[in-house]
Design a protein around this motif. Structure first.
Motif, short mmCIF file in Angstrom:
data_model
loop_
_atom_site.label_atom_id
_atom_site.label_comp_id
_atom_site.label_asym_id
_atom_site.label_seq_id
_atom_site.Cartn_x
_atom_site.Cartn_y
_atom_site.Cartn_z
N GLN A 285 0.42 -1.59 0.15
CA GLN A 285 0.48 0.12 0.28
C GLN A 285 1.28 1.12 0.42
OE1 GLN A 285 -2.97 0.07 3.28
NE2 GLN A 285 -3.65 -1.79 2.63
N LEU A 286 2.30 1.33 0.76
CA LEU A 286 3.21 2.72 0.34
C LEU A 286 3.61 2.80 -0.37
CD1 LEU A 286 4.17 4.67 2.39
CD2 LEU A 286 6.42 2.81 3.48
N ALA A 287 3.91 1.66 -0.87
CA ALA A 287 4.62 1.96 -2.55
C ALA A 287 3.39 2.20 -3.46
CB ALA A 287 4.97 0.14 -2.96
N GLN A 288 2.63 1.92 -3.84
CA GLN A 288 1.12 2.23 -4.40
C GLN A 288 1.06 4.19 -3.85
OE1 GLN A 288 -1.96 0.25 -4.15
NE2 GLN A 288 -0.89 -2.38 -5.35
N PHE A 289 0.55 4.40 -3.11
CA PHE A 289 0.77 5.25 -2.40
C PHE A 289 1.30 6.15 -3.50
CE2 PHE A 289 1.15 8.79 -0.42
CZ PHE A 289 0.15 10.09 -0.08
#
Length: 466
Positions: free
Chosen positions: A226-230
């Motif tokens: 999720q952090l990478a996608q954001f």
């Protein structure tokens, strides 16, 4: 006959007799003993034949018994008794049922880990595993597993030395290699069962941490994803660093724009707006203002707080200062979650490794002192002993036969006891169910042996005098 009505014999003279009669009785006793010795000496050929027959028969028996070999292995007990042994045996009793029911019932009475190991080795689960591994039902010729277990238990000896605590496992088999393989298989089976059934606190902790690590690893992967996608969607790598860099860039642009505006105002005091220097400086101020507006996000529409997508015309490869607070909150939330999951995963990994070390310490380990080797000599039968014992037994029976036959012939034929015994003997011979009527079969063989023994009987005292 004495005054007490007891029949006297040369061997036992009456002490109430006079000295001369006692002396005479002793002389008669020595004569009687000499007669018996002469009798045995005259039958020396018969004794030699009987001994030869005994040697031949015992040799046949000794060499007809199949040879068996015994392989032995010795185990050292653990350094110290672990409390996990009790829990292990409780779990094992619940799993294997009756195999260790009696052992589990006396669990508090087990004072040494060696006794615990012996209970595991003699359990139903261990024996059935060995029976299946070596196909002992076929080797022992048993149709049922229970019969094979009884035969395996009969061929296996497991003992513990009370002083040293050394456990000795001896396995007997007709094959030397099979005996050694089966003895070593006992050790391997004990090792695997102790490791499998150990339910110590360290093992339970290790299992809990192992399951917890799987869940935390999945949560960490989700948070990192999720952090990478954001970050990929909003072109954010580090909000704090990016915010500081953007503020520095905005301050630099603002300073340049203020300096350019001040210079432009000074030129307008001297020149008109059509002057090339005024126009050039005015274009520079306009461009600096646009860059500052794009950097701050002031030129974006009211419904588009994030601004044009990166890579679009007029878009920036980084978020604007206006969107930094909103992106910072979301980024901090994703980053904090990923950081928490990463910290938990690191701590659980450390505890998991420590639990594995503690489990290895608490689990009773099997240390082999002497591994089982292929025996070079048979353990059974003791052929020399059987041959000697059979020869001696037949020789002793021949002496008893000679003395008994002589005693029987010395008895008066009119003695009612002798007549009674002869009647019993005749009745038994006549009613023997295995006797044949035509003179053949076992009765004929027995009769020939009987006649041969009667011919070998020593002559009576009367016959010897003639």
């Amino acid at each position: 006959m004495s005054t007490h009505g007891v029949i006297q014999s040369p061997e036992n003279p009456d002490p109430d007799l006079g000295p001369s009669m006692v002396q005479e009785a002793r002389v008669d006793s020595r004569q009687w003993q000499a007669e018996r010795l002469r009798l045995l000496f005259r039958q020396r050929r018969f004794f030699c034949q009987a001994a030869a027959i005994g040697l031949f028969a015992s040799s046949l028996i000794a060499f007809s018994i199949p040879k068996t070999y015994t392989s032995t292995t010795q185990l050292m007990p653990p350094d110290s008794q672990s409390t996990s042994g009790m829990a292990m045996m409780a779990a094992f009793a619940a799993k294997s049922g009756g195999g260790l029911g009696s052992v589990a019932g006396d669990l508090l009475g087990l004072k040494t880990t060696g006794a615990l190991f012996i209970g595991v080795l003699r359990s139903q689960t261990s024996q059935e595993h060995l029976i299946q591994q070596f196909n002992l039902k076929k080797i022992y010729g048993s149709r049922l597993v229970m019969d094979a277990r009884l035969k395996l238990d009969e061929n296996t000896s497991i003992s513990e030395d009370r002083k040293s605590g050394i456990i000795t496992i001896s396995v007997t088999d007709r094959s030397p290699a099979g005996a050694a393989a089966l003895a070593n298989a006992y050790v391997n089976q004990l090792n695997s069962m102790v490791v499998e059934l150990s339910s110590s606190s360290a093992r339970r902790e290790r299992e809990f941490l192992e399951e917890r690590l799987k869940v935390v690893k999945q949560d960490l992967d989700d948070a990192s994803d999720q952090l990478a996608q954001f970050s990929s969607k909003n072109n954010t790598l580090d909000i704090q660093q990016e915010g500081r860099a953007m503020l520095d860039a905005a301050a630099n642009l603002s300073g340049q724009m203020i300096a350019a505006q001040s210079q432009l105002e000074g030129l307008r005091q001297i020149y008109t707006d059509n002057n090339p220097r005024v126009q050039s400086l005015n274009a520079r101020v306009t461009e600096l203002r646009k860059q500052l507006e794009r950097l701050s996000g002031a030129n974006r529409g009211p419904g588009n707080s994030v601004g044009p997508a990166p890579g679009s015309p007029g878009g920036l490869p980084y978020p604007s200062i206006q969107n930094l607070p909103l992106l910072g909150v979301k980024y901090a939330d994703y980053y904090r979650r990923a950081k928490i999951e990463d910290t938990v995963y690191e701590l659980l990994t450390e505890q998991y490794e420590l639990a594995k070390v503690e489990e290895a310490k608490e689990t009773p380990s099997v240390k082999v002192l002497d591994p089982a080797k292929i025996p070079e000599k048979k353990s059974f039968p003791p052929r020399s002993g059987i041959m000697f014992l059979g020869t001696f037994l037949i020789f002793a029976l021949s002496i008893v036969w000679v003395l008994g036959s002589t005693r029987w012939d010395e008895v008066d034929p009119e003695d009612p006891r002798k007549i009674f015994l002869q009647e019993i003997s005749g009745a038994l011979q006549a009613q023997a169910p295995w006797a044949s009527q035509n003179g053949g079969g076992p009765r004929s063989t027995t009769q020939r042996i009987w006649n041969w023994l009667r011919r070998r009987r020593p002559p009576t005292s009367g016959q010897a005098d003639q």
